[in-house]
Scaffold this active site. Structure first.
Site, PDB file in Angstrom:
ATOM      1  N   ASP A 279      31.646  41.411  37.585  1.00  8.05           N
ATOM      2  CA  ASP A 279      32.483  42.407  38.350  1.00  8.05           C
ATOM      3  C   ASP A 279      32.006  43.875  38.594  1.00  8.05           C
ATOM      4  O   ASP A 279      30.807  43.935  38.021  1.00  8.05           O
ATOM      5  CB  ASP A 279      34.169  42.660  37.676  1.00  8.05           C
TER       6      ASP A 279
HETATM    7  C1  BGC Z   1      37.636  44.503  41.020  1.00  7.83           C
HETATM    8  C2  BGC Z   1      37.271  43.024  41.496  1.00  7.83           C
HETATM    9  C3  BGC Z   1      36.727  43.342  42.988  1.00  7.83           C
HETATM   10  C4  BGC Z   1      35.672  44.145  42.928  1.00  7.83           C
HETATM   11  C5  BGC Z   1      34.978  44.672  44.408  1.00  7.83           C
HETATM   12  C6  BGC Z   1      36.523  45.492  41.005  1.00  7.83           C
HETATM   13  O1  BGC Z   1      36.927  47.030  40.670  1.00  7.83           O
HETATM   14  O2  BGC Z   1      37.890  44.263  39.451  1.00  7.83           O
HETATM   15  O3  BGC Z   1      38.391  42.333  41.422  1.00  7.83           O
HETATM   16  O4  BGC Z   1      36.322  42.125  43.449  1.00  7.83           O
HETATM   17  O5  BGC Z   1      36.020  45.669  42.302  1.00  7.83           O
HETATM   18  O6  BGC Z   1      35.621  45.592  45.285  1.00  7.83           O
END
Ligand code: BGC
Length: 785
Positions: A279
């Protein structure tokens, strides 16, 4: 915090030095040479180019940032870098679960790039209709492909451990079977377009508070039976192109460097072949830790654990990886495996195949898909005297509640979508031919506009998300409400809630109604009931709220969830009876927040700034707890009403004794007056000698097709040994214990319509697995005995 980090990554992407070697004439080209040959030809820098994401160019801004390299899809969350020398193009990944999240406008370009806002996760799951979810996935995937994106960062399927998780709206259920089946259908739909998905957040990302650092102590049994099980089902049934590892730690190890999870279980046990990305900034204790040498987690540990791509990609990570590669301080085998997995994805991507995307997805057709899906996900919680469907169109409806005029299509954060329009409740009712009380509308519209502005300012000053979780209700004069009770035949009140990543929900004025909302319900109900008129509540929410204290005051409650951009039309379809509601709850609605066993250790300790959380409730999450410990909820798991009625009959088991599998069949008949669909659920009670067990667990479900009055459908399920089994820690195995099993066919987890039983003659080891997830602290876990 994460937004600050995201901005930092955007800047950082400029700092990375691209040190490709000069163009060699005979460098092997991806697609022509084998992947292994391409990898063998890579320099250390090129390997790092591929294993560390490109940052987030073009993520935040509406227009390209000055000096920043051109981005193909503005608002995408990242991707993989190009290495032109080896014929490797860049690929693009973008959020998120309710539809494609990209920026809708670009500088110097009159075209727009809107995407369809589909219903949020809880709404989709409440359909229990995997065929429909696959259709939604197909539509969503077409937008991904036609806007030039290679991988959609969805679906999100973490378990609803507690109703206050700020991201529950993106997720599906408190039950792993529902989560896994819905996710698999979603992935299959999207990937049928030749684009990829990323099932996230693997795993146990169950709270937003301190999500980057929180250490969760969880037993192996709870991990395997609950927090991993949905992922296991989704991965085995759909082979998503990618998996996104979670931020949190589990038993002291970051999910993004957890070898047990990323290699032993995901690859060795489940046979997963795609690649894993972190993530965004996952595996670090936040801003400082990313910037300083010797970060808590590190690139080497992540890649060696099986986390192939580090997102969004930081200069410090890049430098560390190049150094480790040059000094031979990272396993070459692990690096090559990761490179191979990523290159295989690149080879499959529309970008590599030079797909000429149109930037013109079929938004019109998809509006119809979302409208239908949203209507099917709505759950009719209450319907006294059949007040719904409401068909009288001659007198105006008195519509109360700010949210009726400012309907919430979806949640905030990366789960948001930039849609071209969103149909509010009053627009939907109007489109369906209803009259709306104009005086109320005239007061509400300016009030709501002003409140939104004020609340956004307040939240901005406090550094909170820019979207209000709820607005203070417009005060109503008793006289006005009494007049409306005379001039209208029915009252509609909408209660709304919003939430999103980075912030959990609150107990007061969020899970529980606020005083202004209680007053609104009291005032309207008293006035309308005094005139013998009905009150209908619409819940425009993403996650669970309290209903027990006020549900008796109103006549009908329709849980509309956050239904996407066609929301008002979808509600009107159910309101009018054009669609017979057939959604059911995929989570428990408790009477009181403290009924949930996780309430006593939610978010963890120290309370002011939690570092660790003990999952002392073990496997007793949601209905597994309520039904085992006889705790009466407001609305149970699996519950939902219809405008018609169904009868269950003819339960048959293929045998009285389980051999390799057993077939269960029964009949569902529509005994009411209108056509409708029913969701039938199979619960199993198992003998509990080796380990304690919940009273019963969901093992299969099916949704009938539309049944006309008097018509029946036969439903059959096949149960295999693993469906009977529980995880027995001491034996590192899933074991179906010998003894008697009761099969319970229910219209909900408490409304059991048919039951029968079969025997297992001796313990069956359904699956032997590795010993993983050693606890890093002592913990007393809830048991049923
Ligand atoms: C989130 C993810 C997301 C990623 C990209 C993160 O803060 O937890 O779910 O896909 O950002 O935007």
């Amino acid at each position: 915090m994460i937004d600050k980090l995201k901005k930092l990554a955007l800047g950082a992407s400029l700092l990375v030095t691209f040190s490709h070697v000069s163009v060699a004439q005979k460098a092997p080209q991806l697609g022509k040479a084998s992947v292994d040959e391409v990898i063998n030809a890579m320099t250390a820098e090129e390997k790092a180019d591929l294993l560390i994401g490109p940052g987030m160019p073009g993520y935040a801004g509406l227009v390209p940032v000055e000096g920043e390299p051109d981005v193909r899809v503005l608002g995408a969350a990242g991707g993989t870098r190009a290495i032109p020398r080896l014929g490797i193009p860049e690929t693009v990944v973008a959020d998120g679960p309710a539809g494609l999240r990209i920026q809708p406008k670009r500088k110097g370009d009159d075209n727009t790039y809107y995407a369809t806002a589909f219903p949020v996760g809880t709404a989709l799951a409440s359909t229990w209709n995997t065929e429909l979810i696959e259709e939604v996935g197909k539509a969503m995937g077409e937008e991904v492909k036609e806007y030039g994106v290679d991988v959609l960062l969805a679906p999100a399927l973490n378990i609803h451990r507690n109703p206050l998780n700020g991201r529950n709206f993106e997720y599906y259920s408190e039950d792993p079977l529902v989560s896994g089946e819905i996710a698999a259908a979603y992935v299959n739909g999207i990937q049928s377009n030749g684009v990829g998905t990323s099932v996230k957040h693997y795993a146990a990302n169950n709270q937003e508070t301190n999500r980057l650092t929180i250490n969760e102590h969880i037993t192996e049994r709870a991990m395997r039976e609950l927090y991993l099980r949905g992922f296991e089902i989704a991965i085995k049934n759909s082979q998503p192109w990618t998996v996104m590892s979670a931020y949190n730690k589990i038993n002291g190890e970051y999910a993004s460097s957890h070898k047990d999870m990323l290699t032993t279980i995901l690859r060795d046990e489940w046979g997963y072949e795609g690649f894993v990305m972190t993530d965004w900034f996952g595996g670090y204790a936040g801003f400082q830790s990313i910037m300083t040498e010797g970060a808590e987690s590190d690139v080497v540990a992540q890649i060696e654990a099986g986390n192939d791509l580090l997102m969004p990609g930081m200069e410090a990570q890049y430098a560390r990886l190049v150094k480790a590669l040059k000094e031979g301080k990272i396993s070459e085998e692990a690096v090559n495996k990761s490179l191979k997995r990523i290159l295989n994805m690149v080879l499959n991507s529309p970008t590599f195949k030079k797909y000429k995307y149109s930037n013109k997805p079929d938004l019109k057709a998809h509006a119809e898909v979302t409208r239908q899906a949203a209507a099917e996900g709505m759950v009719l919680l209450k319907n006294n005297d059949n007040v719904l469907p409401y068909t009288a169109k001659s007198s105006p409806i008195a519509v109360f509640g700010n949210t009726s005029y400012n309907f919430i299509a979806g949640g905030t954060g990366s789960g948001d979508v930039n849609e071209a329009y969103s149909i509010s409740l009053i627009e939907g009712l109007k489109n369906a031919g209803y009259q709306i009380d104009q005086d109320l509308k005239k007061s509400y519209v300016p009030f709501v506009d002003e409140s939104v502005k004020k609340e956004m300012k307040r939240r901005e000053e406090k550094g909170l998300l820019a979207v209000p979780q709820r607005l203070l209700e417009m005060p109503l004069d008793n006289k006005v409400v009494s007049e409306k009770a005379k001039s209208s035949e029915v009252a509609v009140i909408t209660i709304g809630r919003n939430s999103g990543e980075n912030e959990d929900r609150h107990i007061n004025e969020d899970f529980y109604l606020a005083q202004d909302e209680v007053k609104l319900i009291n005032k309207v109900s008293n006035a309308f009931h005094a005139e013998n008129k009905k009150v209908i509540v619409i819940l425009n929410i993403g996650g669970v709220i309290e209903t027990a204290s006020w549900k008796d005051k109103v006549d009908a409650i329709l849980l509309a969830w956050q239904p996407g951009q066609e929301g008002g039309n979808s509600v009107a379809d159910v309101f009018s009876g054009k669609v017979n509601p057939s959604g059911k709850l995929t989570m428990t609605f408790p009477v009181d927040y403290n009924q949930h066993p996780s309430a006593s250790n939610w978010l963890g300790t120290p309370i002011a700034n939690p570092e660790e959380v003990f999952y002392k409730e073990g496997i007793y999450v949601g209905y597994r707890y309520f039904n085992t410990f006889d705790v009466e909820p407001a609305y149970e798991f699996g519950y939902g009403k219809s405008y018609t009625s169904f009868e269950y009959s003819d339960l048959k088991l293929s045998d009285g004794t389980f051999k390799d599998e057993i077939e269960v069949s029964f009949k569902v008949t529509n005994t009411g007056k209108v056509a409708g669909k029913e969701i039938a659920q199979l619960y199993l009670s198992a003998p509990a000698v080796l380990v304690d067990k919940p009273e019963a667990e969901l093992k299969a479900f099916a949704k009938t097709k539309v049944l006309k009055p008097g018509k029946s459908e036969k439903i059959s399920f096949t149960l295999k040994a693993k469906d009977l089994a529980s995880f027995v820690n001491e034996k590192s195995a899933w074991i179906a214990e010998k003894g008697e099993y009761s099969v319970k066919i229910g219209a909900s987890s408490k409304d059991i319509q048919l039951s029968d039983s079969f025997k297992v003659d001796s313990n069956i080891t359904a699956e032997k697995v590795n010993n993983t997830f050693d606890l890093d602290a002592e913990m007393e876990v809830l048991k049923n005995n």
